[in-house]
Design a protein around this motif. Structure first.
Motif, PDB file in Angstrom:
ATOM      1  N   ILE A 266      -8.708 -13.458  16.113  1.00 27.73           N
ATOM      2  CA  ILE A 266      -9.599 -12.745  15.192  1.00 27.73           C
ATOM      3  C   ILE A 266      -9.248 -11.262  15.078  1.00 27.73           C
ATOM      4  CG2 ILE A 266     -11.979 -12.100  14.624  1.00 27.73           C
ATOM      5  CD1 ILE A 266     -12.843 -14.772  15.907  1.00 27.73           C
ATOM      6  N   LEU A 267      -9.165 -10.556  16.202  1.00 29.37           N
ATOM      7  CA  LEU A 267      -8.761  -9.151  16.194  1.00 29.37           C
ATOM      8  C   LEU A 267      -7.513  -8.971  17.045  1.00 29.37           C
ATOM      9  CD1 LEU A 267     -12.198  -7.294  16.572  1.00 29.37           C
ATOM     10  CD2 LEU A 267     -10.970  -7.873  14.469  1.00 29.37           C
ATOM     11  N   LYS A 268      -6.741  -7.927  16.745  1.00 31.22           N
ATOM     12  CA  LYS A 268      -5.527  -7.625  17.498  1.00 31.22           C
ATOM     13  C   LYS A 268      -5.893  -6.933  18.811  1.00 31.22           C
ATOM     14  CE  LYS A 268      -2.624  -7.111  13.376  1.00 31.22           C
ATOM     15  NZ  LYS A 268      -1.863  -6.153  12.532  1.00 31.22           N
ATOM     16  N   ASN A 292     -24.342 -12.503  19.705  1.00 29.62           N
ATOM     17  CA  ASN A 292     -24.883 -13.668  19.013  1.00 29.62           C
ATOM     18  C   ASN A 292     -25.205 -13.339  17.558  1.00 29.62           C
ATOM     19  OD1 ASN A 292     -25.537 -16.028  21.043  1.00 29.62           O
ATOM     20  ND2 ASN A 292     -26.035 -14.120  22.103  1.00 29.62           N
ATOM     21  N   GLN A 293     -24.557 -14.016  16.625  1.00 27.49           N
ATOM     22  CA  GLN A 293     -24.780 -13.841  15.189  1.00 27.49           C
ATOM     23  C   GLN A 293     -24.514 -12.400  14.725  1.00 27.49           C
ATOM     24  OE1 GLN A 293     -28.443 -15.794  13.715  1.00 27.49           O
ATOM     25  NE2 GLN A 293     -28.694 -16.578  15.809  1.00 27.49           N
ATOM     26  N   LEU A 294     -23.638 -11.712  15.435  1.00 30.69           N
ATOM     27  CA  LEU A 294     -23.294 -10.331  15.088  1.00 30.69           C
ATOM     28  C   LEU A 294     -21.965 -10.329  14.345  1.00 30.69           C
ATOM     29  CD1 LEU A 294     -24.166  -7.305  15.503  1.00 30.69           C
ATOM     30  CD2 LEU A 294     -22.566  -7.291  17.442  1.00 30.69           C
ATOM     31  N   TRP A 302     -19.357 -13.143  18.230  1.00 30.23           N
ATOM     32  CA  TRP A 302     -19.492 -14.266  19.157  1.00 30.23           C
ATOM     33  C   TRP A 302     -18.195 -15.051  19.195  1.00 30.23           C
ATOM     34  CZ3 TRP A 302     -22.639 -15.642  22.932  1.00 30.23           C
ATOM     35  CH2 TRP A 302     -22.452 -16.917  23.483  1.00 30.23           C
ATOM     36  N   ASP A 303     -17.656 -15.372  18.044  1.00 27.41           N
ATOM     37  CA  ASP A 303     -16.405 -16.125  17.986  1.00 27.41           C
ATOM     38  C   ASP A 303     -15.274 -15.355  18.658  1.00 27.41           C
ATOM     39  OD1 ASP A 303     -17.794 -18.043  16.590  1.00 27.41           O
ATOM     40  OD2 ASP A 303     -16.942 -17.531  14.628  1.00 27.41           O
ATOM     41  N   LEU A 304     -15.229 -14.057  18.412  1.00 20.52           N
ATOM     42  CA  LEU A 304     -14.202 -13.211  19.020  1.00 20.52           C
ATOM     43  C   LEU A 304     -14.210 -13.344  20.535  1.00 20.52           C
ATOM     44  CD1 LEU A 304     -12.162 -10.731  18.842  1.00 20.52           C
ATOM     45  CD2 LEU A 304     -14.194  -9.306  19.169  1.00 20.52           C
ATOM     46  N   GLN A 308     -11.712 -15.513  23.143  1.00 19.52           N
ATOM     47  CA  GLN A 308     -10.929 -14.817  24.168  1.00 19.52           C
ATOM     48  C   GLN A 308     -11.141 -15.457  25.540  1.00 19.52           C
ATOM     49  OE1 GLN A 308     -11.724 -10.650  24.975  1.00 19.52           O
ATOM     50  NE2 GLN A 308     -10.190 -10.622  26.579  1.00 19.52           N
ATOM     51  N   VAL A 309     -12.406 -15.723  25.874  1.00 17.12           N
ATOM     52  CA  VAL A 309     -12.701 -16.323  27.175  1.00 17.12           C
ATOM     53  C   VAL A 309     -12.090 -17.720  27.266  1.00 17.12           C
ATOM     54  CG1 VAL A 309     -14.541 -17.153  28.693  1.00 17.12           C
ATOM     55  CG2 VAL A 309     -14.799 -14.961  27.514  1.00 17.12           C
TER      56      VAL A 309
END
Length: 457
Positions: A266-268, A292-294, A302-304, A308-309
């Motif tokens: 999602i992000l670098k 959450n939902q941000l 949240w997806d980011l 990663q985890v």
């Protein structure tokens, strides 16, 4: 990553080995006769971890020590160094402990008064505190030769804790309301705008001796998102949103199209674009900032963090370096104490692209909000099967390796704090609710273009 490298060099220099840090001869212990429920186990871990910020805090200031060594062996003049960012995490931990009855409200108020009195008299640099402070004097303790002034990132971690305390106390007794006002004054004194250096970005450091020589701009993605959120939220010294979009988000260049294990990054991630960075990047900014939902134009947060985890988790299961023990019950790479080749103690930013065979308990434990099943499995494995070597007076020790049969029987504030705070957020969401419902925080997020389905903005 530059700051992490500096940390590594400093910790390697300070990290003299002791008998408590040498390889273990016995690791596996028998599980308890009666198995604990997940809730019971989490409560034990949370309560024991809180001891770092209560029983082992720096006594004069009430602040969080940078590190605590149970064996009492420290480098010269090191035992009284307090950490600004870790103390911010500690403020959130105090709120959690009061809410749970680990300490009484009166005990918590007394400690918060001590901390406020220390902070209001400590060295500040255009409102920002330094990375390290001498807990006896309130004077800056240089983190490096030129790192002897304001540290805006550490200050932002502290500011998030300050806001959380204020929100917790503001509707309480007259004494609590007065203390809330004092914390509000601390927060309003930070001159975030100064740290743009008249550019469209924030800078990590400013020194009264070296000015802007360190020249470390805050550009994403790493652990510094909260710094821009706090800077935009300030009612007294707010930054223009262009600094976020042009500086942090690199004019949109922060967005990544890469995937790993079929999960989008999602992000670098700075310096770690294949797998993502150390897991504290999914923790520090999000102790108060609820992912959450941000969303904003760059990411669903949240997806980011979940991705990663989960990438870190799947990497540990794949275990390409064949380290002993890596499994669904033994995983988690982040910055922590580490093992040098000569068996002395160093510090390193562990992550899939920098895997040294060292597992940091804070990595999996602080990720419990994202991966509850995987994190609970890790906690249970460590507590039931390796307790003799991994468990101490302030919770799980900072680092462990089955590969080397080694434990760093030491603690760091910046690792114990996220464990305590994220366990609370997993159980009740208390610290997220307090921080996200602060009026300035909502306004700052809106100003930067964020949306929250959970908090209705």
């Amino acid at each position: 990553m530059i700051k992490i490298i500096v940390s590594f060099l400093i910790f390697t220099f300070l990290g003299c080995a002791s008998s408590a840090d040498k390889p273990n001869t016995s690791i596996v212990v028998s599980p308890p006769a009666t198995a604990l429920t997940d809730e019971e186990l989490i409560d034990i871990v949370q309560k024991q971890t809180f001891a770092y910020f209560w029983d082992y805090a720096e006594p004069n200031s009430g602040m969080a020590r940078e590190r605590y060594h149970p064996n009492g062996i420290y480098p010269e003049n090191d035992a009284n160094i307090v950490t600004t960012g870790g103390s911010g995490f500690g403020l959130m931990a105090l709120v959690s402990a009061m809410s749970r009855g680990y300490i009484t409200k009166e005990q918590g108020i007394a400690r918060l008064n001590k901390i406020e009195n220390f902070l209001v008299n400590a060295d500040r640099f255009h409102g920002a505190w330094s990375h390290w402070i001498d807990g006896n004097t309130g004077k800056v303790k240089p983190f490096g030769i030129k790192d002897n002034g304001g540290d805006l990132v550490e200050t932002s971690f502290l500011a998030a804790g300050i806001i959380t305390v204020r929100e917790y106390l503001k509707n309480g007794t007259k004494e609590e309301q007065l203390l809330a006002q004092k914390y509000d004054t601390l927060w309003k004194g930070i001159d975030w705008e100064w740290y743009t250096n008249n550019q469209n970005k924030l800078f990590w450091h400013w020194s009264p001796n070296y000015n802007w020589d360190m020249n470390f701009a805050l550009e994403g993605y790493n652990e510094c998102l909260i710094t821009y959120v706090m800077a935009a939220a300030s009612p007294t010294h707010a930054i223009d949103p262009v600094a976020y979009h042009q500086g942090w988000a690199r004019g949109g260049g922060i967005v990544s199209t890469k995937t790993k294990y079929n999960l989008p990054l999602i992000l670098k991630h700075n310096g770690a674009e294949e797998f993502g960075g150390p897991l504290f990047w999914a923790h520090y900014s999000y102790l108060g900032l609820d992912p959450n939902q941000l969303t904003d134009q760059y990411a669903n947060y949240w997806d980011l963090n979940y991705n990663q985890v989960k990438i870190d988790y799947l990497y540990c299961i794949a275990n390409p370096k064949k380290y002993e023990g890596y499994s669904p019950n033994y995983w988690g790479l982040t910055a922590s104490y580490s093992r040098n080749g000569d068996e002395s103690i160093g510090y390193d930013a562990h992550m899939p692209s920098n895997d040294k065979g060292v597992i940091s308990p804070t990595a999996a434990i602080s990720s419990i909000v994202y991966t509850p099943a995987e994190s609970n499995a890790f906690i249970r494995n460590l507590y039931e099967n390796y307790k003799t070597d991994t468990w101490g007076v302030a919770g799980f020790y900072d680092a462990h390796s089955l590969q080397f049969k080694w434990t760093a029987q030491r603690y760091l504030a910046i690792d114990q704090g996220p464990e305590m705070v994220m366990l609370e957020n997993y159980r009740t969401g208390l610290l997220w609710k307090l921080f996200m419902n602060a009026p300035e925080v909502k306004q700052g997020l809106i100003k930067l273009g964020f949306h929250s389905g959970k908090y209705n903005f």
